[in-house]
Design a protein around this motif. Sequence first.
Motif, PDB file in Angstrom:
ATOM      1  N   ASP A   1      -4.120   3.278  10.106  1.00  0.00           N
ATOM      2  CA  ASP A   1      -4.984   4.400  10.503  1.00  0.00           C
ATOM      3  C   ASP A   1      -6.285   3.813  11.046  1.00  0.00           C
TER       4      ASP A   1
ATOM      5  N   GLN B   1      -9.723   6.771   9.829  1.00  0.00           N
ATOM      6  CA  GLN B   1     -10.138   7.036   8.446  1.00  0.00           C
ATOM      7  C   GLN B   1      -9.160   6.387   7.459  1.00  0.00           C
ATOM      8  N   PRO B   2      -9.130   5.062   7.437  1.00  0.00           N
ATOM      9  CA  PRO B   2      -8.179   4.377   6.560  1.00  0.00           C
ATOM     10  C   PRO B   2      -8.614   4.422   5.093  1.00  0.00           C
ATOM     11  N   ASP B   3      -7.627   4.373   4.196  1.00  0.00           N
ATOM     12  CA  ASP B   3      -7.939   4.267   2.766  1.00  0.00           C
ATOM     13  C   ASP B   3      -8.477   2.875   2.425  1.00  0.00           C
ATOM     14  N   TYR B   4      -7.972   1.877   3.150  1.00  0.00           N
ATOM     15  CA  TYR B   4      -8.386   0.494   2.920  1.00  0.00           C
ATOM     16  C   TYR B   4      -8.750  -0.152   4.248  1.00  0.00           C
TER      17      TYR B   4
ATOM     18  N   LEU C   1       0.822  -1.218   0.000  1.00  0.00           N
ATOM     19  CA  LEU C   1       0.000   0.000   0.000  1.00  0.00           C
ATOM     20  C   LEU C   1       0.855   1.266   0.000  1.00  0.00           C
TER      21      LEU C   1
ATOM     22  N   SER D   1      -0.435   4.673   1.393  1.00  0.00           N
ATOM     23  CA  SER D   1      -1.867   4.581   1.699  1.00  0.00           C
ATOM     24  C   SER D   1      -2.065   3.991   3.089  1.00  0.00           C
ATOM     25  N   THR D   2      -3.198   4.348   3.695  1.00  0.00           N
ATOM     26  CA  THR D   2      -3.465   3.886   5.061  1.00  0.00           C
ATOM     27  C   THR D   2      -4.428   2.708   5.063  1.00  0.00           C
ATOM     28  N   PHE D   3      -4.418   1.949   6.167  1.00  0.00           N
ATOM     29  CA  PHE D   3      -5.275   0.768   6.259  1.00  0.00           C
ATOM     30  C   PHE D   3      -5.646   0.488   7.710  1.00  0.00           C
TER      31      PHE D   3
END
Length: 317
Positions: free
Chosen positions: A122, A125-128, A80, A83-85
Amino acid sequence: MNKHKRMPAFIYTYACRMDERALCQMEMRSLFGIETKMNILKTDVKVNPSRSPFIKERIEVLFEGNDLSEILDQVQSIELYESTFKVNFVKINDLDKSEKIEYKERRSIERELGLRINGEFDFYQPDYEYGIVTMAGRWYFGNYRKSESIWFHHQKKPHEYSTALSTRVARAITNIAIPNPDGVQAIDPCCGIGTVLVEALSMGIDIVGRDINPQIIEGINENLRYFGFEGDVSCGPISEISEYYDVAIIDLPYNLYTHTTLENQLSILKHARRIARKVVVISIETIDQMIEDTGLEIIDRCIAKKGLFSRQILVCE
């Protein structure tokens, strides 16, 4: 073409009250073609979990294994970068109570998985979002989506009937009637105050409404506008409908609460058969003989209970 390409797999978890179980299972049969007595189900059918009032979450399976270590090895391939998850341990499973995985162990598993994913964690508010769950002796990891209780926001309307369907029941019945909305045209020809219309329109279903009582038409339209929907609602008896629909949903007028007669109910059902290929009927009484007299056949059924009050849900073709 890759002969070994894996079929997509989805895992859904469920939650319902005991008196909703029959309705929940009927909705399962309609959406997925199968039912389970457990609160977890695996299928190759993809459904937005927010459609159902009973589905809690969905995992779109990316990896599976016989034990957790196999999943831990596989998630290391996830890249990722910036990007956050977030990883969610799904608590609903088919484990015996003696095998229950407690809170601390669930958090530990989430952390172990997170440490092996190349990305930024995260919680808020994670991206994934990913989910991990165990079912039938195997472990599954994949894209996670939590259900939104959309029906809950439709409970309070500007206009209501005390005898109207609850929004939960109306939403489940809509799914039973229209499991695959693409290209389907539906009608609710006895739509009352519009409870089914609101749920169907909120799911993007092509549906029109109709009611014989001119005094409530504006109330129906006001309810639809209140939730931001534009509906096609007309006034008049079902006998005047000339269009043909894929599905008709009929909350049959009850002679306990209205001036309807058995003859009126039979007439409504006969016209429903005339205007629709599939008819879903809601009745407070047993009407099997009446259904048979119209030439319709009951292909599935259940009883939806609320306290001492019961409704029969009949799927007819």
